[in-house]
Scaffold this motif. Structure first.
Motif, PDB file in Angstrom:
ATOM      1  N   PHE A 194       0.827  -1.207   0.000  1.00  0.00           N
ATOM      2  CA  PHE A 194       0.000   0.000   0.000  1.00  0.00           C
ATOM      3  C   PHE A 194       0.865   1.263   0.000  1.00  0.00           C
ATOM      4  O   PHE A 194       0.462   2.301  -0.528  1.00  0.00           O
ATOM      5  CB  PHE A 194      -0.952  -0.006   1.194  1.00  0.00           C
ATOM      6  CG  PHE A 194      -2.159  -0.871   0.991  1.00  0.00           C
ATOM      7  CD1 PHE A 194      -3.188  -0.462   0.152  1.00  0.00           C
ATOM      8  CD2 PHE A 194      -2.274  -2.099   1.611  1.00  0.00           C
ATOM      9  CE1 PHE A 194      -4.311  -1.261  -0.065  1.00  0.00           C
ATOM     10  CE2 PHE A 194      -3.376  -2.915   1.408  1.00  0.00           C
ATOM     11  CZ  PHE A 194      -4.411  -2.489   0.563  1.00  0.00           C
ATOM     12  N   GLY A 195       2.055   1.174   0.581  1.00  0.00           N
ATOM     13  CA  GLY A 195       2.976   2.300   0.502  1.00  0.00           C
ATOM     14  C   GLY A 195       3.404   2.549  -0.933  1.00  0.00           C
ATOM     15  O   GLY A 195       3.443   3.694  -1.399  1.00  0.00           O
TER      16      GLY A 195
ATOM     17  N   THR B   2       0.477   4.025  -2.792  1.00  0.00           N
ATOM     18  CA  THR B   2       0.274   5.433  -2.443  1.00  0.00           C
ATOM     19  C   THR B   2       1.201   6.335  -3.244  1.00  0.00           C
ATOM     20  O   THR B   2       0.785   7.364  -3.791  1.00  0.00           O
ATOM     21  CB  THR B   2       0.524   5.654  -0.940  1.00  0.00           C
ATOM     22  OG1 THR B   2      -0.398   4.859  -0.185  1.00  0.00           O
ATOM     23  CG2 THR B   2       0.331   7.121  -0.567  1.00  0.00           C
ATOM     24  N   SER B   3       2.467   5.945  -3.323  1.00  0.00           N
ATOM     25  CA  SER B   3       3.411   6.745  -4.109  1.00  0.00           C
ATOM     26  C   SER B   3       3.029   6.733  -5.579  1.00  0.00           C
ATOM     27  O   SER B   3       3.183   7.738  -6.282  1.00  0.00           O
ATOM     28  CB  SER B   3       4.834   6.215  -3.928  1.00  0.00           C
ATOM     29  OG  SER B   3       4.956   4.889  -4.424  1.00  0.00           O
TER      30      SER B   3
ATOM     31  N   LEU C 199      -0.008   6.597  -6.760  1.00  0.00           N
ATOM     32  CA  LEU C 199      -1.134   7.524  -6.925  1.00  0.00           C
ATOM     33  C   LEU C 199      -0.638   8.968  -6.968  1.00  0.00           C
ATOM     34  O   LEU C 199      -1.121   9.776  -7.770  1.00  0.00           O
ATOM     35  CB  LEU C 199      -2.133   7.347  -5.785  1.00  0.00           C
ATOM     36  CG  LEU C 199      -2.960   6.057  -5.790  1.00  0.00           C
ATOM     37  CD1 LEU C 199      -3.819   5.968  -4.527  1.00  0.00           C
ATOM     38  CD2 LEU C 199      -3.845   5.994  -7.034  1.00  0.00           C
ATOM     39  N   VAL C 200       0.329   9.284  -6.111  1.00  0.00           N
ATOM     40  CA  VAL C 200       0.890  10.634  -6.096  1.00  0.00           C
ATOM     41  C   VAL C 200       1.564  10.944  -7.434  1.00  0.00           C
ATOM     42  O   VAL C 200       1.355  12.015  -8.019  1.00  0.00           O
ATOM     43  CB  VAL C 200       1.903  10.793  -4.946  1.00  0.00           C
ATOM     44  CG1 VAL C 200       2.614  12.140  -5.037  1.00  0.00           C
ATOM     45  CG2 VAL C 200       1.205  10.660  -3.598  1.00  0.00           C
TER      46      VAL C 200
ATOM     47  N   TYR D  90       5.525   1.002   5.502  1.00  0.00           N
ATOM     48  CA  TYR D  90       4.613   1.750   4.623  1.00  0.00           C
ATOM     49  C   TYR D  90       5.243   3.093   4.259  1.00  0.00           C
ATOM     50  O   TYR D  90       5.316   3.466   3.085  1.00  0.00           O
ATOM     51  CB  TYR D  90       3.267   1.968   5.320  1.00  0.00           C
ATOM     52  CG  TYR D  90       2.361   2.940   4.590  1.00  0.00           C
ATOM     53  CD1 TYR D  90       1.562   2.499   3.530  1.00  0.00           C
ATOM     54  CD2 TYR D  90       2.324   4.295   4.940  1.00  0.00           C
ATOM     55  CE1 TYR D  90       0.735   3.393   2.846  1.00  0.00           C
ATOM     56  CE2 TYR D  90       1.506   5.178   4.260  1.00  0.00           C
ATOM     57  CZ  TYR D  90       0.714   4.725   3.221  1.00  0.00           C
ATOM     58  OH  TYR D  90      -0.087   5.614   2.534  1.00  0.00           O
ATOM     59  N   ARG D  91       5.710   3.815   5.292  1.00  0.00           N
ATOM     60  CA  ARG D  91       6.316   5.128   5.038  1.00  0.00           C
ATOM     61  C   ARG D  91       7.578   5.001   4.201  1.00  0.00           C
ATOM     62  O   ARG D  91       7.832   5.823   3.304  1.00  0.00           O
ATOM     63  CB  ARG D  91       6.628   5.820   6.369  1.00  0.00           C
ATOM     64  CG  ARG D  91       5.415   6.203   7.186  1.00  0.00           C
ATOM     65  CD  ARG D  91       5.786   7.142   8.320  1.00  0.00           C
ATOM     66  NE  ARG D  91       6.662   6.512   9.292  1.00  0.00           N
ATOM     67  CZ  ARG D  91       6.236   5.855  10.367  1.00  0.00           C
ATOM     68  NH1 ARG D  91       4.931   5.723  10.586  1.00  0.00           N
ATOM     69  NH2 ARG D  91       7.098   5.326  11.222  1.00  0.00           N
TER      70      ARG D  91
ATOM     71  N   VAL E 292       6.689   4.408   0.551  1.00  0.00           N
ATOM     72  CA  VAL E 292       6.209   5.641  -0.084  1.00  0.00           C
ATOM     73  C   VAL E 292       7.382   6.536  -0.464  1.00  0.00           C
ATOM     74  O   VAL E 292       7.516   6.968  -1.617  1.00  0.00           O
ATOM     75  CB  VAL E 292       5.246   6.408   0.857  1.00  0.00           C
ATOM     76  CG1 VAL E 292       4.917   7.777   0.260  1.00  0.00           C
ATOM     77  CG2 VAL E 292       3.956   5.621   1.065  1.00  0.00           C
TER      78      VAL E 292
ATOM     79  N   ASN F  92      -2.003   1.405 -11.232  1.00  0.00           N
ATOM     80  CA  ASN F  92      -1.822   1.228  -9.799  1.00  0.00           C
ATOM     81  C   ASN F  92      -2.669   0.090  -9.243  1.00  0.00           C
ATOM     82  O   ASN F  92      -2.222  -0.641  -8.355  1.00  0.00           O
ATOM     83  CB  ASN F  92      -2.148   2.537  -9.067  1.00  0.00           C
ATOM     84  CG  ASN F  92      -1.007   3.529  -9.107  1.00  0.00           C
ATOM     85  OD1 ASN F  92       0.006   3.355  -8.433  1.00  0.00           O
ATOM     86  ND2 ASN F  92      -1.140   4.570  -9.909  1.00  0.00           N
TER      87      ASN F  92
END
Length: 214
Positions: free
Chosen positions: A46-47, A50-51, A53-54, A114-115, A118, A159
């Motif tokens: 999910f990390g 998320t990246s 999607l950004v 996760y962080r 990302v 994604n």
């Protein structure tokens, strides 16, 4: 319609082929699943998503193209990304056996991975250039939707497919990691293994040549 149906089969085939090629994202997700279990691997997935999607939003708005045309910006991203990965590797190497998380107490490790997933992807200039160069190839002039809207739809589809593939990878690798987590000898070197992975990713990034698209 946001995606040209005539181009969709080629796009899907290309995405699948790209997902099957081993890369730094796959290495990070697989190694975190093997070292810390499925839960941590899922968070890493999910990390990464998320990246993605950004980067999709930045590509759709044209921001990423401006950055990708600036050699100094790309070089700064590469150095920052490599430095961040080296720091993660050093932190893992400094961790002792007593820092190894219990199987039932992996929440903090999962959030940390996760962080890290990302940031490591956002600080990878090749990931940014990929979105700038790849998505526009499938933008069609036959649709009423703008190029930005089409790139947004294409990026979201990419994604979703990437997340699905990575979750399947976690399910496969995590089953192996589950037995390893019960092995005291493996747990002794648990963080060290991830440290080696982060060092390898840092070397891969810092040694790579990133060229602007100008």
């Amino acid at each position: 319609m946001m995606i040209d149906l005539a181009l969709l089969p080629l796009y899907l085939t290309t995405v699948v082929a790209l997902l099957l090629i081993p890369g730094p994202d796959m290495l990070l997700i697989a190694s975190s699943s093997l070292s810390y279990g499925r839960k941590v691997g899922v968070y890493a997935c999910f990390g990464n998503a998320t990246s993605g999607l950004v980067l999709t939003l930045l590509a759709a708005m044209g921001v990423s193209a401006l950055v990708a045309m600036n050699p100094m910006a790309l070089e700064l991203l590469r150095v920052l990304g490599g430095a961040y990965l080296l720091k993660m590797g050093w932190d893992c190497m400094r961790s002792g056996t007593s820092d190894a998380p219990e199987i039932t107490q992996q929440g903090n490790v999962a959030k940390l991975l996760y962080r890290r997933a990302v940031l490591s992807n956002l600080l990878n200039p090749k990931a940014l250039i990929f979105f700038v160069l790849f998505l526009p190839q499938f933008v069609s002039t036959q649709l009423s939707a703008s190029s930005g809207e089409q790139m947004l739809a294409l990026g979201l589809l990419l994604n979703v497919m990437g997340l699905t593939f990575n979750l399947l990878l976690v399910a496969l690798v995590g089953s192996l990691g589950k037995s390893l987590l019960k092995n005291e000898k493996f747990r002794t070197y648990q963080h060290k293994f991830m440290g080696v992975i982060f060092f390898a990713l840092a070397i891969w990034l810092l040694a790579s040549q990133v060229k602007s698209i100008a």
